[in-house]
Motif scaffolding. Structure first.
Motif, PDB file in Angstrom:
ATOM      1  N   GLU A  85       0.945  -1.351   0.059  1.00  0.00           N
ATOM      2  CA  GLU A  85       0.180  -0.099   0.557  1.00  0.00           C
ATOM      3  C   GLU A  85       0.850   1.242   0.063  1.00  0.00           C
ATOM      4  O   GLU A  85       2.095   1.639   0.675  1.00  0.00           O
ATOM      5  CB  GLU A  85      -1.084   0.006   1.585  1.00  0.00           C
ATOM      6  N   GLY A  86       0.990   2.017  -0.739  1.00  0.00           N
ATOM      7  CA  GLY A  86       1.299   3.414  -1.716  1.00  0.00           C
ATOM      8  C   GLY A  86       2.484   3.297  -2.052  1.00  0.00           C
ATOM      9  O   GLY A  86       3.042   3.973  -2.029  1.00  0.00           O
ATOM     10  N   ASP A  87       2.641   2.377  -2.496  1.00  0.00           N
ATOM     11  CA  ASP A  87       3.737   2.365  -3.227  1.00  0.00           C
ATOM     12  C   ASP A  87       3.410   2.870  -5.009  1.00  0.00           C
ATOM     13  O   ASP A  87       4.640   4.036  -5.266  1.00  0.00           O
ATOM     14  CB  ASP A  87       4.188   0.605  -4.478  1.00  0.00           C
ATOM     15  N   GLU A  97       1.644   5.954  -5.399  1.00  0.00           N
ATOM     16  CA  GLU A  97       1.897   7.740  -4.523  1.00  0.00           C
ATOM     17  C   GLU A  97       3.198   6.962  -3.936  1.00  0.00           C
ATOM     18  O   GLU A  97       3.716   8.650  -5.125  1.00  0.00           O
ATOM     19  CB  GLU A  97       0.949   7.375  -3.260  1.00  0.00           C
ATOM     20  N   GLU A  98       4.085   6.474  -3.487  1.00  0.00           N
ATOM     21  CA  GLU A  98       6.221   6.734  -3.853  1.00  0.00           C
ATOM     22  C   GLU A  98       6.037   6.846  -5.107  1.00  0.00           C
ATOM     23  O   GLU A  98       7.181   7.312  -5.086  1.00  0.00           O
ATOM     24  CB  GLU A  98       6.496   6.200  -2.711  1.00  0.00           C
TER      25      GLU A  98
END
Length: 90
Positions: free
Chosen positions: A28-30, A32-33
């Motif tokens: 989760e968040g990959d 966005e990163e």
């Protein structure tokens, strides 16, 4: 020279994240990163190569975000990492 090393590290980090997603191990968040790193690289690179280096990843996210999210979700589900949503009783 340190700016080149910083950009090189950011590009390497993008590769690590993309590889993890492709291997079915996304977090989760990959996404966005990846978007953040890509924008930083584009904004700070001094040469054309650096400015365009993140484009394939950013373009893939733009056109296939849903598929990438599904791949990450499948991995998270297989590991029991999905959050359970609480539904209010009516």
């Amino acid at each position: 020279m340190s700016a080149i090393l910083a950009l090189s590290n950011a590009i390497k980090r993008m590769l690590e994240i993309v590889t993890r997603i492709c291997n079915g191990e996304g977090h989760e968040g990959d996404i966005e990163e990846l978007e953040q790193l890509g924008q930083i690289i584009k904004d700070t690179a001094l040469c054309g190569l650096g400015q365009t280096a993140p484009n394939p990843v950013l373009s893939t996210i733009r056109h296939f975000r849903h598929e990438i999210e599904e791949r990450i979700d499948r991995y998270r589900a297989s590991k029991g990492l999905h959050q359970v949503k609480m539904v209010a009783a009516e």
